[in-house]
Scaffold this active site. Structure first.
Site, PDB file in Angstrom:
ATOM      1  N   ASP A  20      50.805   2.374  93.985  1.00 44.70           N
ATOM      2  CA  ASP A  20      52.242   1.845  95.196  1.00 44.70           C
ATOM      3  C   ASP A  20      51.560  -0.169  95.301  1.00 44.70           C
ATOM      4  OD1 ASP A  20      54.193   1.531  96.966  1.00 44.70           O
ATOM      5  OD2 ASP A  20      52.975   2.706  97.876  1.00 44.70           O
ATOM      6  N   ASN A  68      63.108   7.156  92.947  1.00 45.67           N
ATOM      7  CA  ASN A  68      63.498   6.028  92.326  1.00 45.67           C
ATOM      8  C   ASN A  68      65.152   5.555  92.172  1.00 45.67           C
ATOM      9  OD1 ASN A  68      59.952   6.159  91.375  1.00 45.67           O
ATOM     10  ND2 ASN A  68      60.749   5.221  93.197  1.00 45.67           N
TER      11      ASN A  68
HETATM   12  C1  FPP Z   1      55.642   1.236  92.928  1.00 50.73           C
HETATM   13  O1  FPP Z   1      55.747  -0.276  93.198  1.00 50.73           O
HETATM   14  C2  FPP Z   1      56.348   1.558  91.938  1.00 50.73           C
HETATM   15  C3  FPP Z   1      57.281   1.742  91.041  1.00 50.73           C
HETATM   16  C4  FPP Z   1      58.048   2.658  91.206  1.00 50.73           C
HETATM   17  C5  FPP Z   1      57.127   1.963  89.610  1.00 50.73           C
HETATM   18  C6  FPP Z   1      55.530   1.745  89.124  1.00 50.73           C
HETATM   19  C7  FPP Z   1      55.947   1.700  87.467  1.00 50.73           C
HETATM   20  C8  FPP Z   1      54.712   0.497  86.911  1.00 50.73           C
HETATM   21  C9  FPP Z   1      53.712   0.402  87.702  1.00 50.73           C
HETATM   22  C10 FPP Z   1      54.959   0.492  85.208  1.00 50.73           C
HETATM   23  C11 FPP Z   1      54.878   1.294  84.915  1.00 50.73           C
HETATM   24  C12 FPP Z   1      54.519   0.999  83.242  1.00 50.73           C
HETATM   25  C13 FPP Z   1      54.980   2.351  82.243  1.00 50.73           C
HETATM   26  C14 FPP Z   1      53.854   1.830  81.129  1.00 50.73           C
HETATM   27  C15 FPP Z   1      55.807   2.700  82.942  1.00 50.73           C
HETATM   28  P1  FPP Z   1      56.865  -0.546  94.911  1.00 50.73           P
HETATM   29  O2  FPP Z   1      58.134  -0.698  94.243  1.00 50.73           O
HETATM   30  O3  FPP Z   1      57.245   0.755  95.602  1.00 50.73           O
HETATM   31  O4  FPP Z   1      56.066  -1.412  95.984  1.00 50.73           O
HETATM   32  P2  FPP Z   1      56.420  -1.623  96.950  1.00 50.73           P
HETATM   33  O5  FPP Z   1      55.706  -0.500  98.075  1.00 50.73           O
HETATM   34  O6  FPP Z   1      55.325  -2.662  97.396  1.00 50.73           O
HETATM   35  O7  FPP Z   1      57.816  -1.993  96.976  1.00 50.73           O
END
Ligand code: FPP
Length: 246
Positions: A20, A68
């Site tokens: 996250d 998501n």
């Molecule tokens: C959460 O951060 C992250 C996600 C929903 C996406 C996760 C994906 C990756 C780390 C890359 C994945 C890589 C592969 C190879 C599939 P957020 O966007 O919720 O962060 P925030 O809470 O700060 O908005």
């Protein structure tokens, strides 16, 4: 952090991570949210290698939840492009490290290109016998539990199962994670970014997991941070409902 403090004989076998903070990391740097996901992908590479080198057997990464899809279309599209970018770059290194790729979640609903990249990665690494890198993609734990319930209800309906034989063990063996056998329950669940929530991740499987919440955003979480988390895990005493030293 002194890596020598890690007891190599007590490394958690199954580590699950809620990655996250990509969006907040980007915002702090006045970058678009997708820049955070791009850096987050590099963190996936670093932490996967670190976990494999430490002897972790199964690393489950929450890459995309069933919730998501509610994000802006542009962001969803970008996240869906990440598996092919990631695997194009990282497959040779995965194979060199003997790491096998697997997934949990409803991958059949992913865009065709994303699904093809994931399937190819699984095929390319199917003979690897070291750590399993398990991506939770379009995964939601409640959906997994409902699907399992339907499977079991169908067995009962078709007179293939007696209600009295429904047990925790039977339920467990019908969950998608049963393909990981003894490793299906995480020993350690990590969430980065300072949020302390489970967000519909492995609800059944984390009944006895240790939870460690880390303040750093996922793109800022590096190998040394991961090693520190393992040291913190090793300082805890897991009793599984029993008493210490019994
Ligand atoms: C959460 O951060 C992250 C996600 C929903 C996406 C996760 C994906 C990756 C780390 C890359 C994945 C890589 C592969 C190879 C599939 P957020 O966007 O919720 O962060 P925030 O809470 O700060 O908005």
């Amino acid at each position: 952090m002194n890596p020598a403090d890690i007891d190599i004989n007590r490394v958690p076998k199954h580590v699950a991570i809620i990655m996250d903070g990509n969006g907040r990391w980007a915002k702090k740097k006045h970058l678009p949210r997708i820049a955070g996901h791009k850096r987050g992908m590099e963190t996936v590479e670093e932490i996967t290698t670190a976990a494999s080198n430490l002897g972790v057997k199964l690393l489950t990464l929450y890459a995309f939840s069933t919730e998501n899809w509610k994000r802006p279309e542009k962001e969803v599209k970008y996240i869906m492009s990440l598996p092919s970018t990631f695997f194009d770059r990282f497959i040779p290194k995965l194979i060199a490290n003997n790491i096998q790729v697997k997934t949990i979640g409803n991958v059949d609903q992913l865009p065709a290109k994303t699904l093809a990249a994931v399937r190819k990665a699984q095929e390319d690494t199917k003979d690897c016998t070291g750590m399993v890198l398990n991506f939770a993609l379009n995964y939601g734990s409640r959906a997994e539990i409902v699907d399992t319930t339907k499977k079991i209800a169908t067995l009962v309906k078709n007179d293939q199962l007696d209600i009295d034989n429904i047990s925790e063990q039977l339920f467990n063996s019908n969950l998608e994670t049963s393909k990981f056998g003894d490793l299906s329950d995480p020993d350690l669940l990590i969430r980065t970014s300072g949020e302390e929530r489970i967000s519909n991740f492995l609800l059944w499987q984390i009944a006895y997991s240790e939870f460690i919440f880390v303040d750093k955003m996922w793109p800022d979480y590096h190998e040394d941070d991961f090693k520190q988390t393992i040291i913190d895990f090793q300082s805890r005493h897991r009793r599984f409902g029993g008493l210490k030293n019994k």
